[in-house]
Design a protein around this motif. Sequence first.
Motif, PDB file in Angstrom:
ATOM      1  N   THR A 620      -0.412   7.463 -15.475  1.00 59.26           N
ATOM      2  CA  THR A 620      -1.456   8.545 -14.606  1.00 59.26           C
ATOM      3  C   THR A 620      -1.473   8.410 -13.799  1.00 59.26           C
ATOM      4  O   THR A 620      -1.721   9.695 -13.126  1.00 59.26           O
ATOM      5  CB  THR A 620      -2.890   7.692 -15.499  1.00 59.26           C
ATOM      6  OG1 THR A 620      -2.954   7.692 -16.827  1.00 59.26           O
ATOM      7  CG2 THR A 620      -3.788   8.691 -15.270  1.00 59.26           C
ATOM      8  N   TYR A 623       1.851  10.663 -12.280  1.00 61.01           N
ATOM      9  CA  TYR A 623       1.642  12.052 -12.595  1.00 61.01           C
ATOM     10  C   TYR A 623       0.629  12.627 -12.623  1.00 61.01           C
ATOM     11  O   TYR A 623       0.982  14.059 -12.737  1.00 61.01           O
ATOM     12  CB  TYR A 623       3.053  11.732 -13.666  1.00 61.01           C
ATOM     13  CG  TYR A 623       4.026  11.296 -13.530  1.00 61.01           C
ATOM     14  CD1 TYR A 623       5.154  11.804 -12.918  1.00 61.01           C
ATOM     15  CD2 TYR A 623       4.470   9.541 -14.209  1.00 61.01           C
ATOM     16  CE1 TYR A 623       6.381  11.133 -12.465  1.00 61.01           C
ATOM     17  CE2 TYR A 623       5.229   9.323 -13.892  1.00 61.01           C
ATOM     18  CZ  TYR A 623       6.873  10.599 -13.923  1.00 61.01           C
ATOM     19  OH  TYR A 623       7.809   9.340 -13.718  1.00 61.01           O
ATOM     20  N   SER A 624      -0.652  12.853 -13.143  1.00 57.40           N
ATOM     21  CA  SER A 624      -1.444  12.762 -12.829  1.00 57.40           C
ATOM     22  C   SER A 624      -3.221  12.749 -11.668  1.00 57.40           C
ATOM     23  O   SER A 624      -4.113  12.945 -12.087  1.00 57.40           O
ATOM     24  CB  SER A 624      -2.427  12.866 -14.856  1.00 57.40           C
ATOM     25  OG  SER A 624      -0.730  12.597 -15.729  1.00 57.40           O
ATOM     26  N   SER A 625      -2.330  12.600 -10.552  1.00 56.24           N
ATOM     27  CA  SER A 625      -4.051  11.651  -9.659  1.00 56.24           C
ATOM     28  C   SER A 625      -4.198  13.187  -9.235  1.00 56.24           C
ATOM     29  O   SER A 625      -5.367  13.234  -9.110  1.00 56.24           O
ATOM     30  CB  SER A 625      -2.654  11.215  -8.684  1.00 56.24           C
ATOM     31  OG  SER A 625      -2.028  12.004  -8.022  1.00 56.24           O
ATOM     32  N   THR A 626      -3.683  14.378  -8.939  1.00 53.49           N
ATOM     33  CA  THR A 626      -4.709  15.425  -8.532  1.00 53.49           C
ATOM     34  C   THR A 626      -4.864  16.327 -10.296  1.00 53.49           C
ATOM     35  O   THR A 626      -4.877  17.346  -9.542  1.00 53.49           O
ATOM     36  CB  THR A 626      -3.537  16.508  -7.905  1.00 53.49           C
ATOM     37  OG1 THR A 626      -2.650  16.264  -8.498  1.00 53.49           O
ATOM     38  CG2 THR A 626      -3.067  15.406  -6.561  1.00 53.49           C
ATOM     39  N   GLN A 627      -4.354  16.021 -11.143  1.00 52.34           N
ATOM     40  CA  GLN A 627      -4.778  16.896 -12.358  1.00 52.34           C
ATOM     41  C   GLN A 627      -5.626  16.420 -13.741  1.00 52.34           C
ATOM     42  O   GLN A 627      -5.086  14.917 -13.778  1.00 52.34           O
ATOM     43  CB  GLN A 627      -4.089  18.023 -13.006  1.00 52.34           C
ATOM     44  CG  GLN A 627      -2.583  17.560 -13.120  1.00 52.34           C
ATOM     45  CD  GLN A 627      -1.840  18.001 -13.865  1.00 52.34           C
ATOM     46  OE1 GLN A 627      -1.896  19.076 -13.604  1.00 52.34           O
ATOM     47  NE2 GLN A 627      -0.171  17.897 -13.897  1.00 52.34           N
ATOM     48  N   GLN A 761       3.890  15.696   0.209  1.00 50.28           N
ATOM     49  CA  GLN A 761       3.164  16.518  -0.526  1.00 50.28           C
ATOM     50  C   GLN A 761       3.089  15.916  -1.881  1.00 50.28           C
ATOM     51  O   GLN A 761       2.382  16.195  -2.435  1.00 50.28           O
ATOM     52  CB  GLN A 761       3.349  18.344  -0.421  1.00 50.28           C
ATOM     53  CG  GLN A 761       2.762  19.067   1.129  1.00 50.28           C
ATOM     54  CD  GLN A 761       3.812  18.591   2.616  1.00 50.28           C
ATOM     55  OE1 GLN A 761       4.689  18.469   1.633  1.00 50.28           O
ATOM     56  NE2 GLN A 761       3.674  18.221   3.281  1.00 50.28           N
ATOM     57  N   GLY A 762       4.189  15.120  -2.013  1.00 51.35           N
ATOM     58  CA  GLY A 762       3.630  14.428  -3.372  1.00 51.35           C
ATOM     59  C   GLY A 762       4.397  15.296  -4.039  1.00 51.35           C
ATOM     60  O   GLY A 762       4.600  14.991  -5.483  1.00 51.35           O
ATOM     61  N   CYS A 774       6.677  15.901 -14.327  1.00 53.40           N
ATOM     62  CA  CYS A 774       5.803  17.215 -13.518  1.00 53.40           C
ATOM     63  C   CYS A 774       4.902  18.186 -13.880  1.00 53.40           C
ATOM     64  O   CYS A 774       4.469  19.037 -13.824  1.00 53.40           O
ATOM     65  CB  CYS A 774       5.612  16.837 -12.167  1.00 53.40           C
ATOM     66  SG  CYS A 774       5.357  15.047 -10.979  1.00 53.40           S
TER      67      CYS A 774
END
Length: 821
Positions: A620, A623-627, A761-762, A774
């Motif tokens: 989490t 791969y899901s830090s911004t969504q 930018q990740g 991603c």
Amino acid sequence: MTHTLRLTPDCLRRTCDPKHFDFITTEELPEPEEIVGQDRALEAIRVGVGIGHDGYNLFVLGPTGAGKRTVLERIIGARAKAEHAPDGWCYVNDFEQPHKPHALRLPPGRATTLHHEMDQLVEELKVVIPATFESDSYRAQAERIDTEFNERHERAFAALGDEAQRHNVALIRTPMGFSLAPMHGGETLNEEQYEALPPNERAAIEASIGGLKEQLEKLLRQVPVWHKERRERIRSLNREVALAAVSHLVDDVKRDFTDLPLVMAYLDAVQLDVLDNVDAFRKTPEGEMPAGDSVFSRYRVNVLLDQEAAMGAPVVFQDFPSYQNLIGRVEHRAMFGTLVTDFTLIKPGDLHRANGGYLLLEMDKVLRQPFAWEALKRALFKREVRIESLAEMFSMVSTVSLEPEPIALDVKVVLFGDRWLYYMLYELDPDFAQLFKVPADFEDDLPRDGANHARYARLVASVARSHGLLPLSRDAVMRVVEQQARNAGDAEKLSLHMRTLADLLREADFHARDRQAQAVERQDVVRAIAAQLARHDRVREHLREAMLRGTLLIDTDGARAGQVNGLWVTQFGGAAFGQPARITARTHLGEGEVVDIQREAKLGGNIHSKAVMTLAAYLTARYSSTQPPCLAASLTFEQTYGEVEGDSASVAELCALVSSLSDVPIKQSLAVTGSINQYGEVQAIGGVNEKIEGFFDLCAARGLTGEQGVVIPRANIKHLMLREDVVEAAAAGRFHVYAVASADEAIELLTGVPAGVADAQGVFAPDSVNARVCAKLATYAAARRAFAQPMRAMMLRHKWHAAANSYSRASAKPHKGDRDE
């Protein structure tokens, strides 16, 4: 970006350097000057044994077979020989309260002396007393008393008879006693003659008989008083005669114990009791002591503990520490259908035998015996041993029993047990920390360096000599050292488990003698190791056979997405072996949940469940830090039917999940083991040697292709002590061992595709595994948003209609003012 390390053969097994072993055979090596590798434990033992205050008893920690008992017996045995022997203890009869035997404390060796002298005293009394009472002097004095009594008796009745004759009354002695009868002319009258007498004569005779009868009754009442007086005089004579016979014998015993007031008081009591029971000695045939006769056994001495001064302090090891074996017992004997006892049936316990010395006990055995632990604690707290019967304490029997006087206790108790047992008792039993203040924690292993190699060689020589084994050659010792490093599970350590070492040396000695050799060689050690493994190999062979026949599905070639070979270790009967297990993952659109099928089926342990939650947290965050999380996944160990425990499969599970998400296949020619944390770092695991060898054996059975290998944590490199055939295959390039430090390294190695590094930018590099993950998650997020918009509109319409209907119902209701009108 890869920092993956393919390990060279010298990293897979640390062999011994011959320069550390400057001998030909162990015959040349002296005994170790100290206990190898146990400095901390030895210091604790020195402190615990040296402090004499309450509570400084020892608890020796360490696994079973570590040699704790051997070390303690050697150290304490040497110390005990240099100490003074403790005082002896014995029980003697309390003549005033026989049910409460008295405890006597005597200097070393004196209790046994008292025991023998009292037995000898009784034997002499049984001869001397009867002989004294059969002497002419005693008989003359006794006859004089009897004659005096008889003369007094005869004079009294003769005087009464003369007076009766003067009143024409006869005093007649019959078998039934005395009677009075009328007389006339010196002749006794019968009834007819008496009736023929004139009335005045009859009246005179009757009056005389009445007066004489009173005198006769008074005289008859006096007779028992004379008898008592006679008995008292005879008893007094007997005491005088017995005292003359007994006193010098008792004085002979007293001369040896004039420095012991309690013994002198006891001997005085013995003398008085003998005088009170002198008739028992007179009635006993010469030289015979009836079995079980309490009259004589009451003078015996029951020795509980006594040893010569030169023997030092006692050292007692109890292998069966039951309640009675610890504190002693009171035995009973059957007599006329009843159980009876006396102080001679008091049997000592191990606390008595170890009093003044050392008592060694196995803690787990103490806890398995009912009431033993509580009895031991009570004795140590009160510093006394009180013998009590459990049956009487709980009113289970009704028999004649004793209340022996407690014995003062001065003992050093040494308990042996595993570490978990020590810590459990420390936390759960508040008395434990007060009584066992000194833990002696034995080391499991020894740092492996040149100096310790030499020390260990001397240890091997000592063990071989102590068991009467053949000497070992230098190569044999080197192979033993390597195997002990393997047993330690660490190439930089040497196992100090003495039972394992001794077993290996004994079996190597067997193979050397089988070929009639004069010394144990390397080949004998190798054969012993192989034989030990073969004896426990049935389960492992059956599992490998199932894999080769396709019953257990394990691939060792090709590539599959969402599928990886994990590794696990099992242990049967003391032998551990590793095996591969197929781990699969399936991913789809969801709400961020990773389902651990093992946990859901209650086949996953707590540590395994924690590991799955940890890798889910890593996924989490990575791969899901911004969504919002939009992944649903499931993980399972295929074809496992028991509990899965541990975190060593979490790297494999993560790789399976990433492979499923990225659709990048994983090489089935590789197996992976390792634990992962929330930052993606690969952590060390246990059983690394067995796990590598388990996968190697399967690959070798199918044929090594040069592509197969195992991925392990980099932190486990120092633990590698692989079998020689595995090292040879790695050296030939037919099998490989890789070490990784991060999840990306493991993924890159297993897939052959770069894991990808994120920029500022990740964003990950295109076509990398992480970029594909991603992209898949972005697809899931878009699908979820597309699905969520019509659902949101539908929910809004539903809420608007619900609000409108509520307003309409409210408007239709009459107002309060309308109802009033």
